[in-house]
Design an enzyme around this catalytic site. Structure first.
Site, mmCIF file in Angstrom:
data_model
loop_
_atom_site.group_PDB
_atom_site.id
_atom_site.type_symbol
_atom_site.label_atom_id
_atom_site.label_comp_id
_atom_site.label_asym_id
_atom_site.label_seq_id
_atom_site.Cartn_x
_atom_site.Cartn_y
_atom_site.Cartn_z
ATOM 1 N N GLY A 295 58.641 27.374 52.897
ATOM 2 C CA GLY A 295 58.658 28.621 52.129
ATOM 3 C C GLY A 295 57.463 28.595 51.198
ATOM 4 N N ASP B 284 53.898 26.575 44.591
ATOM 5 C CA ASP B 284 55.036 25.691 44.831
ATOM 6 C C ASP B 284 55.655 26.078 46.170
ATOM 7 O OD1 ASP B 284 56.079 28.113 43.889
ATOM 8 O OD2 ASP B 284 57.774 27.169 42.887
ATOM 9 N N TYR C 206 61.373 20.233 47.645
ATOM 10 C CA TYR C 206 60.637 21.170 46.783
ATOM 11 C C TYR C 206 59.433 20.429 46.232
ATOM 12 C CZ TYR C 206 59.278 24.000 42.795
ATOM 13 O OH TYR C 206 58.551 24.740 41.902
ATOM 14 N N HIS D 78 23.155 52.456 36.976
ATOM 15 C CA HIS D 78 23.427 53.610 36.119
ATOM 16 C C HIS D 78 24.678 53.416 35.263
ATOM 17 C CE1 HIS D 78 26.534 54.402 38.956
ATOM 18 N NE2 HIS D 78 25.703 54.625 39.925
ATOM 19 N N TYR E 18 36.355 58.821 28.831
ATOM 20 C CA TYR E 18 35.779 57.859 27.900
ATOM 21 C C TYR E 18 34.403 58.337 27.438
ATOM 22 C CZ TYR E 18 33.135 56.022 31.933
ATOM 23 O OH TYR E 18 32.307 55.883 33.015
ATOM 24 N N GLN F 174 18.449 44.761 48.602
ATOM 25 C CA GLN F 174 17.843 45.785 49.458
ATOM 26 C C GLN F 174 16.971 46.763 48.658
ATOM 27 O OE1 GLN F 174 21.291 47.592 51.270
ATOM 28 N NE2 GLN F 174 21.871 48.721 49.435
ATOM 29 N N HIS G 260 32.712 58.719 40.848
ATOM 30 C CA HIS G 260 33.323 58.905 39.531
ATOM 31 C C HIS G 260 32.295 59.646 38.681
ATOM 32 C CE1 HIS G 260 34.283 57.656 35.442
ATOM 33 N NE2 HIS G 260 33.377 56.721 35.441
HETATM 34 P P1 FAD Z 1 26.027 46.774 42.295
HETATM 35 O O1 FAD Z 1 25.409 46.995 40.993
HETATM 36 O O2 FAD Z 1 26.277 47.958 43.146
HETATM 37 O O3 FAD Z 1 25.117 45.753 43.034
HETATM 38 C C1 FAD Z 1 25.248 45.479 44.415
HETATM 39 C C2 FAD Z 1 23.862 45.325 44.965
HETATM 40 O O4 FAD Z 1 23.931 44.866 46.294
HETATM 41 C C3 FAD Z 1 23.117 46.634 44.996
HETATM 42 O O5 FAD Z 1 21.990 46.553 44.186
HETATM 43 C C4 FAD Z 1 22.787 46.839 46.448
HETATM 44 O O6 FAD Z 1 21.547 47.418 46.649
HETATM 45 C C5 FAD Z 1 22.864 45.430 46.986
HETATM 46 N N1 FAD Z 1 23.172 45.379 48.423
HETATM 47 C C6 FAD Z 1 24.216 45.950 49.052
HETATM 48 N N2 FAD Z 1 24.166 45.700 50.363
HETATM 49 C C7 FAD Z 1 23.076 44.943 50.561
HETATM 50 C C8 FAD Z 1 22.491 44.352 51.720
HETATM 51 N N3 FAD Z 1 23.015 44.520 52.936
HETATM 52 N N4 FAD Z 1 21.350 43.645 51.571
HETATM 53 C C9 FAD Z 1 20.792 43.472 50.344
HETATM 54 N N5 FAD Z 1 21.305 44.004 49.227
HETATM 55 C C10 FAD Z 1 22.440 44.732 49.332
HETATM 56 N N6 FAD Z 1 31.901 49.330 34.592
HETATM 57 C C11 FAD Z 1 32.141 48.907 33.341
HETATM 58 O O7 FAD Z 1 32.504 47.754 33.154
HETATM 59 N N7 FAD Z 1 32.009 49.746 32.269
HETATM 60 C C12 FAD Z 1 31.635 51.023 32.421
HETATM 61 O O8 FAD Z 1 31.524 51.765 31.457
HETATM 62 C C13 FAD Z 1 31.373 51.514 33.725
HETATM 63 N N8 FAD Z 1 31.059 52.787 33.925
HETATM 64 C C14 FAD Z 1 30.761 53.219 35.171
HETATM 65 C C15 FAD Z 1 30.347 54.531 35.337
HETATM 66 C C16 FAD Z 1 29.996 54.993 36.579
HETATM 67 C C17 FAD Z 1 29.559 56.406 36.735
HETATM 68 C C18 FAD Z 1 30.081 54.137 37.705
HETATM 69 C C19 FAD Z 1 29.732 54.596 39.065
HETATM 70 C C20 FAD Z 1 30.521 52.832 37.538
HETATM 71 C C21 FAD Z 1 30.858 52.361 36.281
HETATM 72 N N9 FAD Z 1 31.277 51.051 36.078
HETATM 73 C C22 FAD Z 1 31.521 50.610 34.816
HETATM 74 C C23 FAD Z 1 31.450 50.132 37.194
HETATM 75 C C24 FAD Z 1 30.269 49.204 37.325
HETATM 76 O O9 FAD Z 1 29.108 49.949 37.295
HETATM 77 C C25 FAD Z 1 30.307 48.429 38.627
HETATM 78 O O10 FAD Z 1 31.582 47.941 38.870
HETATM 79 C C26 FAD Z 1 29.338 47.267 38.582
HETATM 80 O O11 FAD Z 1 28.088 47.696 38.212
HETATM 81 C C27 FAD Z 1 29.263 46.588 39.930
HETATM 82 O O12 FAD Z 1 28.299 45.584 39.891
HETATM 83 P P2 FAD Z 1 27.894 44.833 41.229
HETATM 84 O O13 FAD Z 1 26.823 43.883 40.893
HETATM 85 O O14 FAD Z 1 29.100 44.309 41.876
HETATM 86 O O15 FAD Z 1 27.414 45.990 42.216
#
Ligand code: FAD
Length: 824
Positions: free
Chosen positions: A563, A549, A536, A45, A256, A33, A222
């Protein structure tokens, strides 16, 4: 190859596109999107810290794969991972102890690390206040993922391989026909699809709703800040985001750290949980979107960060001269148990989730999903990640919200493996609950069920325990959520008789003219026996790995009770049943979850027959109801299905009745048993006795990564019964070189808890799957995966909190190998 649509070009979607392209799938479209160069999700970010070590083997392996992949993803001589090392410092004794346990996980799962003292901490991280740290876990292969850059390189590479990426294309609906996806609708037309994978991150619930799927995920904000330049870092790193110091965790304060050039980035989980309403996210056009303006980035709330800033200045004194220059509340996903959500919808074929995934695990998860799509199964065990793992009560909005927020609060807490939630509790109780409360049950929770672990009412029995049954004192960690009363309950079960509440063990009724076919096809057992037989057996995947199992009782020609282990099994059976019924209406079959509508008591012990005979006119003799047979009986006038089985290895029956009659059944048996010294007994005794008998528990002793034979389950496979899922794979012998082994602990007193590394010939060679004190044998027991040459009699060592505990590979089962007690 099939037409695949991936929703979302974050780190998960981009990796999945790449993994599919690598496997030769050439009909893949990624719809995002946001603009492709800055999609605006969590990845855009993410500071990218990758600490690989996790209590879960699967999650650790996902992380290690991610590190390897990002290291190999290069452009202009630069990879997407900076292997700076990871430092998790302890500022409390409790944390220091916990880091020893964590090093154990690292060793168990093959990640190299070591515990270091404050001097070495200072060497690795000179900016630390040396006097505040007691030590650290140092993992040299941890580091920083360049997540946003990796996405761009993955898009480039996958595009070259033919994947189509479409930015500024929002998925607005998903079309289905006959229960399977056919296309996705977007703001820019429809895209036909055979498979749709939602990699939509925290937007997951919105996308799930398009196919009527509840996605148990909560978006939470966060806090992350960057400081003003710190003089000590001047000129050291490339600007703006370069880093040289290890990534740093200060978990005692939920914080962190990483470097951004001359600045320090600080992430905090110390603030109140901040749930986000997806309908109130800021909306930006592609042109408006920037590093500071994106939907996943909410305004900073400085008051929430204030304590974290003070604490950061204490740990890193050079920050005292700095300020917070830039902060935001960034959104990402939390789930009720902290795990990701992976797998196909149980109701809409071709719709998959790959959500609630950190950058840390992203490439590993993508690989697993690609394997699932291309090969039909992931090579890495997914049972902790399956999107269908939650019970119905665990999918309500209130439950997801409360438990996910709690997970945020506890994310860095030192948690005991048995530690139950404080809330929500009493979601599901068996009909015996009032009696269990009267008997002072100590409850743990699982799948929403309250499960007695032991009963305080049995405390008086400790005084009667014969010396050989007196349990040794435990160390403070293994003594938590445990009571020596378990020894008394085991003693009574082995010498008299006890009641066990088996209600929470999930069970289904499989019925219809196709019931036998379904079970024959999916299981390894010979189910085609006369009514009254109990079998089993295992559910395997196509590669011969153990999916579960199960115990199948044939109640009638077309009626079975099975089960099973969990909701994943239920959804699997339900879907297979629906497919079979649709393909051949004459062989229709239905799978119905009867867990909540029924109750089950395990009545076990050498005096069980005396007790049951007092309240039933039915014949419970060996001649009439043999081991592994079932019969309909009446007990105290109640209609009961009795199965002659026992996970504790004693004479007795599992007694099933309807939920409304459960309490009456309990009362009748309990009263009848008084003269025989009957007690109610809990899971602690149960678990100890099941290990004494060598009974495996799915998810611990075996998973889809193991074949039956190596797990000691070859006996459950009836290879000559005709084809079944996994039979072709099993027909091709495979030597993995490892075996599940039974260990007894030499000192007779050191109880370990599970997942500890096991050393063989002085090298880390395996890990503990389950462990308990064996009250009957007077020694602690541990089951472990080990090299095949660690044969009976070999000496090994288990590492427990940094200490080596000597153990011996021992013949199993440890109790009643001749089965005299069971068949008694
Ligand atoms: P996203 O990057 O959110 O990607 C999902 C994408 O789907 C988006 O670009 C969105 O636009 C798109 N989308 C959604 N709905 C639709 C739709 N209907 N149609 C089309 N597109 C759509 N993780 C770490 O491992 N280490 C870290 O140090 C770390 N620090 C973090 C710090 C912060 C402040 C935050 C907020 C998160 C941090 N994380 C960290 C977590 C990490 O950023 C996320 O878990 C990870 O980036 C998720 O990746 P993703 O691809 O699943 O989601």
């Amino acid at each position: 190859s099939p037409r695949v649509v991936i929703i979302g070009a974050g780190i998960v979607g981009a990796n999945l596109a790449d993994e599919l392209a690598t496997r030769g799938w050439n009909n893949v479209t990624v719809l995002e999107q946001g603009p492709l160069h800055l999609a605006g999700g969590s990845t855009s970010h993410a500071p990218g810290l990758v600490f690989q070590t996790n209590a879960s083997k699967t999650m650790t392996e996902f992380a290690s794969y991610t590190v390897d992949k990002l290291l190999s993803l290069t452009k202009d001589g630069q990879s997407c991972f900076w292997q700076l090392g990871g430092l998790e410092v302890a500022t409390t004794e409790e944390r220091l102890e916990d880091l020893k346990r964590k090093l154990g996980y690292a060793t168990s799962w093959g990640v190299e690390g070591r515990l270091i003292d404050p001097d070495e901490c200072e060497k690795h991280y000179p900016l630390l206040d040396r006097d505040r740290v007691l030590g650290a876990l140092y993992v040299p292969s941890d580091g920083l993922a360049q997540a946003a850059r990796a996405v761009q390189l993955l898009i480039e590479r996958a595009s070259d391989a033919g994947v189509v990426f479409r930015g500024s294309t929002a998925v607005t609906g998903i079309r289905e026909e006959g229960g399977r996806v056919t296309a996705v609708e977007t703001n820019d037309g429809e895209v036909p699809a055979d498979i749709v994978v939602s990699c939509a991150g925290f937007w997951g619930p919105k996308v799930g709703a398009m196919v009527g799927m509840d996605v148990p995920l909560l978006p939470l904000a966060h806090q992350y800040v960057k400081t003003t330049p710190v003089p000590e870092l001047k000129g050291r790193n490339e600007l703006p985001n370069g880093a040289r110091l290890p990534i740093l965790r200060h978990q005692d304060a939920d914080l962190y750290y990483r470097e951004h050039g001359e600045r320090i980035g600080i992430g905090s989980y110390a603030h109140r949980p901040m749930p986000v309403d997806l309908d109130e996210l800021p909306v930006f056009t592609a042109e408006q979107m920037s590093e500071h303006r994106m939907p996943s980035r909410l305004d900073f709330t400085p008051e929430d960060f204030a304590p974290s800033w003070e604490e950061s200045q204490r740990l890193l004194p050079m920050l005292r001269g700095a300020r917070i220059e830039d902060g935001f509340n960034g959104i990402f996903s939390f789930t009720p148990d902290g795990g990701p959500l992976i797998g196909e919808s149980p109701d809409v074929k071709g719709f998959y989730l790959a959500e609630a995934v950190w950058v840390t695990h992203s490439a590993g998860v993508a690989k697993a999903v690609a394997e699932l799509l291309v090969e039909g199964r992931s090579r890495t065990d997914l049972h902790e990640c399956e999107a269908t793992r939650f019970e119905d009560v665990q999918r309500s909005e209130a439950y997801v919200s409360e438990t996910s927020q709690q997970n945020f609060v506890e994310i860095y807490d030192v948690l005991h493996p048995l530690q139950p939630k404080d809330s929500p509790r009493n979601l599901r109780t068996s009909p015996f609950f009032p009696r269990q409360q009267e008997l002072g049950a100590f409850f743990l929770e699982s799948g929403g069920w309250e499960r007695p672990h032991w009963y305080e009412a049995n405390a008086g029995l400790l005084a009667e325990l014969p010396p050989a049954w007196q349990p040794p004192e435990r160390d403070s960690w293994s003594a938590r959520f445990h009571s020596p009363i378990a020894a008394a309950e085991a003693w009574k079960t082995r010498t008299a008789v006890a009641l066990y509440d088996m209600t929470p063990l999930k069970r289904v009724e499989v019925s219809g003219p196709g019931a036998l076919d379904l079970l024959q096809r999916l299981s390894t057992g010979q189910i085609n026996k006369k009514p009254g037989a109990v079998t089993y057996c295992l559910l395997l995947d196509e590669a011969g790995g153990v999916r579960s199992d199960i115990t199948v009782a044939r109640i009638g020609a077309e009626l079975f009770q099975a089960g099973i282990n969990n909701n994943v099994d239920f959804e699997y059976l339900r879907r297979e049943a629906a497919d079979q019924s649709a393909a051949d209406p004459a062989r229709w079959v239905q799978v119905h979850d009867i867990t909540a509508g029924t109750a089950c008591i395990g009545l076990w012990g050498p005096l069980a027959r005396e007790v049951i005979s007092k309240v039933s006119d039915d014949d419970f003799s060996n001649a009439s109801l043999k081991y592994f047979r079932t019969a309909q009986v009446r007990i105290a006038g109640l209609s009961v299905t009795a199965m002659r089985l026992s996970y504790v290895g004693e004479l007795g029956w599992e007694l099933y009745t309807t939920a409304d009659q459960g309490l009456k059944l309990w009362d009748a048996l309990f009263e009848a048993g008084q003269e025989h010294g009957i007690i109610a007994a809990g899971r602690a005794a149960f678990n100890s006795m099941r290990l004494e008998k060598g009974y495996r528990l799915f998810g611990h002793e075996m998973t889809s990564e193991h074949r039956p034979e190596e797990a000691g389950l070859g006996f459950a496979v009836k290879a000559d019964k005709g084809p079944f899922v996994g039979s072709e794979a099993l027909a091709v012998p495979q030597e993995s070189g490892r075996r599940l082994r039974c260990l007894t602990i030499d000192d007779g007193r050191s109880v370990v808890l599970g997942k500890e590394p096991v050393y063989f010939q002085s090298r880390p060679a395996g890990y503990v799957t389950s462990a308990a004190f064996g009250h009957t044998i007077g020694k602690p027991i541990a089951y472990a995966w080990l090299p095949a040459d660690a044969a009976e009699g070999e000496k090994v060592e288990i590492e427990y909190f940094g200490r080596r505990v000597a153990a011996t590979v021992t013949a199993e089962p440890l109790v009643d190998p001749g089965m005299e007690r069971l068949r008694g």
